[in-house]
Structures are given as structure tokens and as C-alpha cells.
Write a protein that holds these residues in place. Structure first.
Motif, short mmCIF file in Angstrom:
data_model
loop_
_atom_site.label_atom_id
_atom_site.label_comp_id
_atom_site.label_asym_id
_atom_site.label_seq_id
_atom_site.Cartn_x
_atom_site.Cartn_y
_atom_site.Cartn_z
N VAL A 145 0.85 -1.19 0.00
CA VAL A 145 0.00 0.00 0.00
C VAL A 145 0.89 1.24 0.00
O VAL A 145 1.75 1.39 0.87
N PRO A 146 0.74 2.14 -0.98
CA PRO A 146 1.57 3.34 -0.99
C PRO A 146 1.38 4.15 0.30
O PRO A 146 0.26 4.39 0.74
N LEU A 147 2.50 4.55 0.88
CA LEU A 147 2.45 5.33 2.11
C LEU A 147 3.79 6.01 2.31
O LEU A 147 4.78 5.69 1.66
N TYR A 148 3.80 6.94 3.24
CA TYR A 148 5.09 7.44 3.72
C TYR A 148 4.99 7.67 5.23
O TYR A 148 3.90 7.89 5.78
N ILE A 149 6.14 7.59 5.88
CA ILE A 149 6.26 7.87 7.31
C ILE A 149 7.34 8.93 7.48
O ILE A 149 8.41 8.85 6.86
N ARG A 150 7.06 9.92 8.30
CA ARG A 150 8.06 10.92 8.66
C ARG A 150 8.09 11.02 10.19
O ARG A 150 7.04 11.15 10.83
N GLU A 151 9.29 10.96 10.75
CA GLU A 151 9.45 11.03 12.20
C GLU A 151 10.57 11.99 12.57
O GLU A 151 11.58 12.07 11.88
N ARG A 152 10.37 12.70 13.63
CA ARG A 152 11.42 13.45 14.30
C ARG A 152 11.26 13.15 15.79
O ARG A 152 10.22 13.44 16.38
N PHE A 153 12.28 12.55 16.38
CA PHE A 153 12.13 12.00 17.72
C PHE A 153 13.40 12.30 18.50
O PHE A 153 14.51 12.17 17.98
N PHE A 154 13.25 12.75 19.75
CA PHE A 154 14.42 12.99 20.57
C PHE A 154 14.33 12.16 21.86
O PHE A 154 13.24 11.84 22.35
N GLU A 155 15.50 11.84 22.39
CA GLU A 155 15.59 11.17 23.68
C GLU A 155 16.72 11.82 24.47
O GLU A 155 17.86 11.84 24.03
N ASN A 156 16.39 12.34 25.63
CA ASN A 156 17.39 12.89 26.55
C ASN A 156 17.50 11.95 27.74
O ASN A 156 16.49 11.60 28.36
N ARG A 157 18.72 11.55 28.04
CA ARG A 157 18.96 10.63 29.16
C ARG A 157 20.11 11.18 29.98
O ARG A 157 21.14 11.57 29.45
N ASP A 158 19.90 11.24 31.28
CA ASP A 158 20.98 11.66 32.17
C ASP A 158 20.95 10.80 33.43
O ASP A 158 19.96 10.13 33.72
N GLY A 159 22.06 10.81 34.16
CA GLY A 159 22.12 9.98 35.35
C GLY A 159 23.37 10.23 36.15
O GLY A 159 24.29 10.93 35.73
N TRP A 160 23.39 9.65 37.33
CA TRP A 160 24.56 9.75 38.19
C TRP A 160 24.71 8.43 38.95
O TRP A 160 23.79 7.61 39.02
N ALA A 161 25.89 8.25 39.50
CA ALA A 161 26.17 7.02 40.25
C ALA A 161 27.23 7.31 41.30
O ALA A 161 28.07 8.20 41.15
N ALA A 162 27.17 6.53 42.38
CA ALA A 162 28.22 6.51 43.40
C ALA A 162 28.69 5.07 43.54
O ALA A 162 27.87 4.14 43.53
N PHE A 163 30.00 4.88 43.64
CA PHE A 163 30.51 3.51 43.63
C PHE A 163 31.72 3.38 44.55
O PHE A 163 32.40 4.37 44.87
N ALA A 164 31.98 2.15 44.96
CA ALA A 164 33.13 1.86 45.82
C ALA A 164 33.54 0.41 45.62
O ALA A 164 32.69 -0.46 45.35
N GLN A 165 34.82 0.16 45.72
CA GLN A 165 35.33 -1.21 45.62
C GLN A 165 36.63 -1.31 46.41
O GLN A 165 37.43 -0.37 46.45
N GLY A 166 36.81 -2.45 47.05
CA GLY A 166 38.02 -2.67 47.82
C GLY A 166 38.49 -4.10 47.73
O GLY A 166 37.68 -5.03 47.62
#
Length: 739
Positions: free
Chosen positions: A399-420
Motif C-alpha cells: 500500500v503506498p504510504l510514507y512515514i516521517r518522524e522526528r524523535f528525541f531522547e534525553n537521558r541523564d544519570g549519576w552514580a556513586a561507587f566503591a570497591q576494595g
């Protein structure tokens, strides 16, 4: 010095024939002593011997990267034990949607990888992970979860590329290569002191090829490529307590992504696609690493980085000539994406990705007689913008068709870590680590679907979600003797959830939850015969819950069900890896590895839009070979006091895999088979004491016809199959000079 990595894969064959072997670099062999020298790595964020680290780690040394012509991470697939890849998106089967897997974990890809790629400790985002190898000291491949120290997206493992630091020694290297298929490559690097306590290094590479696929429909080369890469670094060491290293790199690539590939059963290396646009990739990174000794026993480390990567890839989605009739869709003001008329022609798919990433890591580390410790904080921001255009013209058997998309994703984060790590005795060490992580995701965008008859379905997409996790690891290492070390490790893996990048047909963004795993590993690292042989063995068992997989779910607003990433399964992977490094004489070196992964879905129902289901429980993961093996042999023949002839052979084997049948007319749960393959490469080099190396090589000596993916005609299905073939036999020459 000769550098080589080893593991037993067909060891008997290696002993019986100095010409059939493979590659997997890693351990330095000292020709004058016929001993394997110590390799120092930073897998635990501190320098220590590879043989002392209670982890399954492979170190690929810089000399091997240059000697074997390894260009980027894709050249490690099937060569380093447990490392392979998958095509992670049926909607866009291009290089932007390739995902690294280890031990089968990560085959499912998703929107974020399960194997993290790092340069000098800085995480590299998905679009920019395959940056070129350039003047590297080594590559460290860490198998199993590395979240405690390396952070996000390391549920399956981590690959850390360590660049060569400039120092007071002035050194350089130039290289030129010419090979079949119009292939050329030139590179140069130089480093040394430019002032008091100030050092600089610069390296660059240019390469081009006509490719080995011919497009019969358009009478052109199907997969040409031209790429330029550069890296520069400044290192300032004002005193013995402070080191500051700034690096910058850039990559520009113009090419044509093979995508769908060539018809199976036709002429081996001829494509039929009638769409051929030049594709582009750009990748720029900046990084600042600072190490400051606060006291003789405590060091402060800062890693600050920024990377921007973009990609624009267009493909002919059905891979065959199509009636190029044009249907002009009128404009529709209901969406900014349909404000202008659109001329749909053929079957064309274009994806444009732009990604920005920045991160900051701060950590304190220290050591006493019995305790090595580390604590740290980490923060990141990642922005992704995706544009997509999908056209079905009137001649595209759909079936003739078209799709147009404009999509954004913002991802942020933080972490605390320790090892011994604490040494209870001189032979017994216990290690524990913990990491707390938070990630937030925000998405938005527009999408319009226009059907024949100009029915417009505009969509407005927004959504956000938050995720957090606490992960632990514990390990125990025991030196059974001075040359045999044993270890046992438990580690938890985590990959954050997210929001589906490819929107559904209604005004909703569907979310998916975290994927988690528990990993048990035991291993032995040993040396024999006065350090002439090294053998490392590891066995693993992995349990995955909430596995992120492509599945079909009901649309929340009642329209046609949609294919999305969903927490669809629990699963397991168990197996072993064996590596062997040996130097039986001054002239003979050999190496090899074997990796086995037995994966299984435990609870996975694959569902279609009508609610029908196929039970995949008990099935092996797709895109995951059960067995891979590699081996190599180097034989050095002295021809004078100043020169040698070096004979090298490299062999690898990759087991067969299954892939999902992505045809629109495929039966629910249908799969296609990719057969196993093996390949043999050989190289003869003249090497002298003044730094010259002249090599003649042949890759794929027996000209075997192998491929790594298979698909069916998207619309018609039937027996029309398409594959992505690996390179045919290729002859080439390389000349290089070190000074």
C-alpha cells in the motif's frame, strides 16, 4: 619483542601445521628468553598484572593491532573469546543498529547496548562506539558485568581502549597499504617532548576502498568507503604527583551501507538494489584525564569527556529493482512533518541520528599493605535526535504510504561507587564492590503516517521515566602456587529501562523496565614451563530477568498492536572460555582460544497483533554462536643478524546462528539460519632492526563464501533471501617504518 595472544582452539592442529592458526592478541613474548612477559592492565582501575586480575580479561596489544590491520571493534568479533554482535533493529538493519554481545548477553540490543565501550576510561555512546583504532597501547576486553567500576551499560562486559601516552622518547611510525578492490590505507603517528615536562602526540589515517560488492542494477560499486581519522594528545607532568592528559579525535566517513545485502543463490557479490545514496558518519571527541597524588598513598582521578556523533544512512529496503512510479502526497497542515507535498518512490528508508554525550567521573583510590580501595562519583548527559523517512511508492508491491518522524531522547544519570580488595594472606584476596545508579529519560517528537488516498495520521509523542539500581560484586582470589591462581566471582548486571524510540501509532510512548542479571564465574590462570606457556580457563553461569526483547504488545489506545522493546523474557547463559599463550622456542609462537555459550530462554512468549503466541522457552538466543574458536601461529626465520622473515597464519571458526525472519508476511516466530563459517588468513613479512616491515598478505585464503546475516524479501516473503557476505579472498601489501 613479539606480542601475541593465545588460547587452545585446535591446539593439535597448531602443533602439526605451522600454517593453520588464528588471531587473538594479548601477551608479550620475549624472544631472547623464550618466556612470556608480564602484561600490565587497568581492568580494576589500578595497574596490575593480567594474570593477577580475578576476571576473564583479554588484552589485545598495540603491536598486534598494527601488525594484523585491525581497524575497529568489529574486527574483534569471533577473534576474542565470547565477543560477537547482532543487528539490533529490523526496522533499520544498518551499522548504526549493530550491538556488541558477550557470552550471548546483549544480543537483543535494544536502544542502549549491554557492552560498554570506553576510551581511556570514558564511555562511548552507541552511535560513536566503532571509532577507529589509532595509536593504541592496548585494548582490554573484560567479560562479565563491570558496572561497579565502569558504570552504565556494562551488563555483559566492557571494552576499554587505552591510547598510547606521549613521553620524552621521540618516536614515530608511518605505514602504507594497497590491496585488491581499490583499497588503499596510509597512516602516520609521532610523539615526543615539546617542552619541559610537556609531551605531545599526533596520529592520522586515511583509507578508501571500492568495496567488493557490485550493483548490477545501477552498474556501480555497491559498498565504497572513504574515511579519515585523526587523534592528538597533550600530556603535562609538572611534577611526580600530577599528570594531565588532553586528547581530541575526529572521524569522517563517506560510504554506502550494505544494509539488506545481496540475493542468496545469485552471483556471489552482486547486489540488485535500485537505491544508492552516499551515507555519512562524523564523530568528534574531547577528553581530559587528571591524576593527582594527594598523598603518597591516595590519588584523585578526574575523567571529563564530550563526544558528538552523527549518522545519515539511506537504504533500499527490499534490495531489488522496483517500479519507480511516483505518487505525490499532498501537504497536510495537521503536522509540521507533512506541511509540504511528498513524492514517494520505490521502497526507501532513511535514518538520521545525532548524538551528544558528556560525562564526568571523580574517584579517590589508595593502597596500604593489605588493602586496595576506590570510591567515586559519576555523572552523564546524553542527547539523541532521530529523523526517519520511510517511503512505499506505488510500485513497491505494498500500500503506498510514507512515514516521517522526528524523535528525541534525553537521558541523564549519576552514580556513586566503591570497591576494595583486601589480602587476608599473601595468597588469598577478597574483593567487594557496590554501585548505586540513577537514570532519567525524557522523550518527545512528531510522527505522521500518510496512506494512499491521503489519510493522514499525525502523532505527538512525549514521555519520561526514572530508573535506579544497586549492584554488588564479590570475588575471591587464591594463589594455589606461585604460577597458578584461582578465583571465583559473583556480580550483578543492570541495564536501565527506557522509552521506545520508534513510536507506536497512537499518542503514547511505551516504556520498558530494567534488565538485570546475576553472574557467577570461576577461573584458573596459570603459567607453566618457566613462563613459556600461559593457560587461562573460566566457566560462567548467567541468569537474566526482565530481558529487553523485541515483542508485539497491544496498543494502549486500541489500534493495531505494535512491535516494541518489552521485558519479555527470563533467560540464562552458561559456558566456558579457554585461552592459551605459548612460546616453545625463539622462533615459534602460537596461540588460540575456544569459547562456548549455551543460552536458553526460560519464559518467553512471542506474540502477534491478533494475540497469537509462540513459546520460545528452551530456545537458544538469536544472533549468538554457541561455539567460536581462534588460533594463530608465527614462525620467525632469521636471514641475517639484522633481519628476519616472519610467517604468520590466522584461523577462526564461528558457529551457526539463527535470526528472526523480519518479512512482513513471515509466520509468527519464524527464524532463518545463518550457517557456521571458518576463515584462514596468512601473511609473510620482512622485518629488520631499523624498523622496516614489509608484508604481503592474503585474507580468506580459500576464498570461502560466508555471511553473517540473512533476511527475506520484506514484502513478498517467499524464497527471496538476502545476505550480507563477508569479504572474498583479498591480496595486499603493507610497508611500514618505525623510528
Amino acid at each position: 619483542m613479539r606480542k601475541i595472544i593465545v588460547s587452545p582452539a585446535v591446539l593439535c592442529a597448531l602443533l602439526s601445521s605451522v600454517g593453520t592458526a588464528a588471531l587473538v592478541p594479548g601477551t608479550v613474548l620475549a624472544a631472547e628468553t623464550t618466556q612470556i612477559e608480564e602484561i600490565v592492565i587497568s581492568a580494576r582501575k589500578r595497574e596490575e598484572s593480567l594474570q593477577d586480575v580475578p576476571l576473564a580479561v583479554t588484552a589485545v596489544m598495540g603491536a598486534d593491532i598494527e601488525k594484523q590491520g585491525l581497524e575497529d571493534i568489529t574486527d574483534l568479533y569471533g577473534r576474542v573469546p565470547g565477543v560477537y554482535f547482532s543487528y539490533g533493529g529490523g526496522a533499520a538493519p544498518t551499522s548504526d543498529f549493530n550491538y556488541i554481545s558477550m557470552r550471548g548477553v546483549g544480543f537483543n540490543g535494544g536502544l542502549e547496548p549491554a557492552v560498554g565501550v570506553f576510551i581511556d576510561g570514558m564511555y562511548q555512546p552507541q552511535v560513536g562506539f566503532d571509532t577507529a583504532f589509532l595509536d593504541l597501547e592496548r585494548i582490554e576486553v573484560l567479560r562479565g558485568p563491570q558496572g561497579t567500576l565502569f558504570g552504565r551499560n556494562t551488563q555483559a562486559g566492557a571494552i576499554n581502549m587505552v591510547t598510547r601516552k606521549p613521553d620524552e622518547e621521540m618516536r614515530g611510525r608511518v605505514s602504507a597499504e594497497i590491496a585488491e578492490f581499490g583499497t588503499y590505507r596510509v597512516s602516520a603517528s609521532m610523539s615526543g617532548a615539546i617542552g619541559e615536562n610537556l609531551y605531545a602526540g599526533v596520529s592520522a589515517e586515511y583509507s578508501r576502498t571500492d568495496g567488493y560488492i557490485y550493483n548490477r542494477t545501477l552498474d556501480i560499486d555497491e559498498d565504497p568507503s572513504e574515511q579519515i581519522t585523526a587523534r592528538g594528545s597533550l600530556r603535562w607532568v609538572p611534577n611526580e604527583d600530577l599528570e594531565i592528559v588532553f586528547t581530541a579525535d575526529a572521524l569522517k566517513k563517506d560510504f554506502n551501507d550494505m544494509a539488506v545485502g545481496v540475493p542468496l543463490g545469485g552471483v556471489k557479490y552482486e547486489a540488485l538494489a535500485d537505491e544508492h545514496d552516499e551515507d555519512h558518519k562524523d564523530n568528534v571527541g574531547l577528553q581530559l584525564n587528571i591524576d593527582y597524588n594527594l598523598t603518597p598513598d591516595i590519588t584523585l582521578t578526574s575523567i571529563t569527556g564530550y563526544r558528538k556523533a552523527s549518522s545519515d544512512i539511506t537504504l533500499d529496503y527490499d534490495g531489488i529493482p522496483t517500479d519507480q512510479s511516483i505518487l505525490v502526497f499532498p501537504s497536510d497542515p495537521s503536522s509540521p512533518l507533512s506541511a509540504d507535498p511528498v513524492a514517494a518512490q520505490g521502497l526507501r528508508h532513511q535514518v538520521m541520528l545525532d548524538q551528544e554525550f558528556m560525562s564526568e567521573e571523580l574517584r579517590l583510590s589508595g593502597a596500604t599493605d593489605k588493602l586496595d580501595w576506590l570510591v567515586g562519583l559519576y555523572y552523564f548527559e546524553q542527547k539523541m535526535d532521530q529523523g526517519r523517512e520511510f517511503d512505499f511508492g506505488p510500485g513497491a508491491r505494498y500500500v503506498p504510504l510514507y512515514i516521517r518522524e522526528r524523535f528525541f531522547e534525553n537521558r541523564d544519570g549519576w552514580a556513586a561507587f566503591a570497591q576494595g580488595s583486601y589480602s587476608l594472606t599473601d595468597r588469598f584476596e577478597l574483593t567487594a564492590g557496590v554501585r548505586y545508579s540513577e537514570e532519567s529519560v525524557n522523550v518527545g517528537g512528531d510522527r505522521v503516517l500518510a496512506l494512499y488516498g491521503t489519510t493522514f495520521i499525525p502523532l505527538d509523542k512525549t514521555g519520561d521515566a526514572d530508573y535506579d539500581n544497586v549492584s554488588f560484586m564479590f570475588s575471591a582470589g587464591y594463589d594455589l602456587t606461585d604460577t597458578v591462581n584461582m578465583y571465583a566471582t559473583f556480580a550483578q548486571g543492570w541495564k536501565a529501562g527506557g522509552l521506545n524510540r520508534f513510536p507506536s501509532r497512537e499518542n503514547a510512548v511505551l516504556s520498558y523496565e530494567d534488565e538485570k542479571s546475576e553472574n557467577w564465574e570461576i577461573g584458573v590462570k596459570s603459567t607453566f614451563f618457566d613462563n613459556a606457556v600461559v593457560m587461562n580457563l573460566s566457566a560462567f553461569w548467567i541468569e537474566i530477568t526482565g530481558q529487553q526483547l523485541l515483542n508485539t504488545v497491544p496498543d494502549p489506545n486500541g489500534l493495531t498492536p505494535v512491535t516494541v522493546i518489552d521485558n519479555a523474557a527470563d533467560s540464562s547463559s552458561r559456558g566456558f572460555e579457554l585461552e592459551l599463550f605459548a612460546y616453545p622456542s625463539d622462533q615459534l609462537q602460537f596461540s588460540g582460544n575456544v569459547a562456548y555459550a549455551d543460552t536458553e530462554f526460560k519464559d518467553f512468549l512471542k506474540v502477534d497483533g491478533s494475540g497469537n503466541a509462540v513459546d520460545f522457552s528452551g530456545k537458544h538466543f538469536e544472533n549468538t554462536p554457541k561455539l567460536t574458536a581462534a588460533a594463530n601461529v608465527t614462525y620467525t626465520l632469521p636471514i641475517s643478524a639484522e633481519a628476519d622473515i616472519e610467517l604468520f597464519a590466522s584461523y577462526r571458526y564461528v558457529d551457526g546462528t539463527t535470526v528472526a525472519d523480519g518479512s512482513l508476511v513471515a509466520a509468527l516466530g519464524a527464524q532463518l539460519e545463518v550457517p557456521s563459517y571458518d576463515r584462514l588468513d596468512m601473511r609473510v613479512s620482512y622485518v629488520n632492526d631499523t624498523g622496516w616491515r614489509l608484508s604481503a598478505y592474503v585474507d580468506n585464503l580459500f576464498d570461502s563464501y560466508d555471511y553473517t546475516s540473512i533476511s527475506r524479501d520484506l514484502v513478498a516473503g517467499g524464497e527471496s533471501y538476502f545476505i550480507k557476505p563477508l569479504e572474498p579472498r583479498q591480496f595486499g601489501l603493507v610497508v611500514s617504518k618505525e623510528f
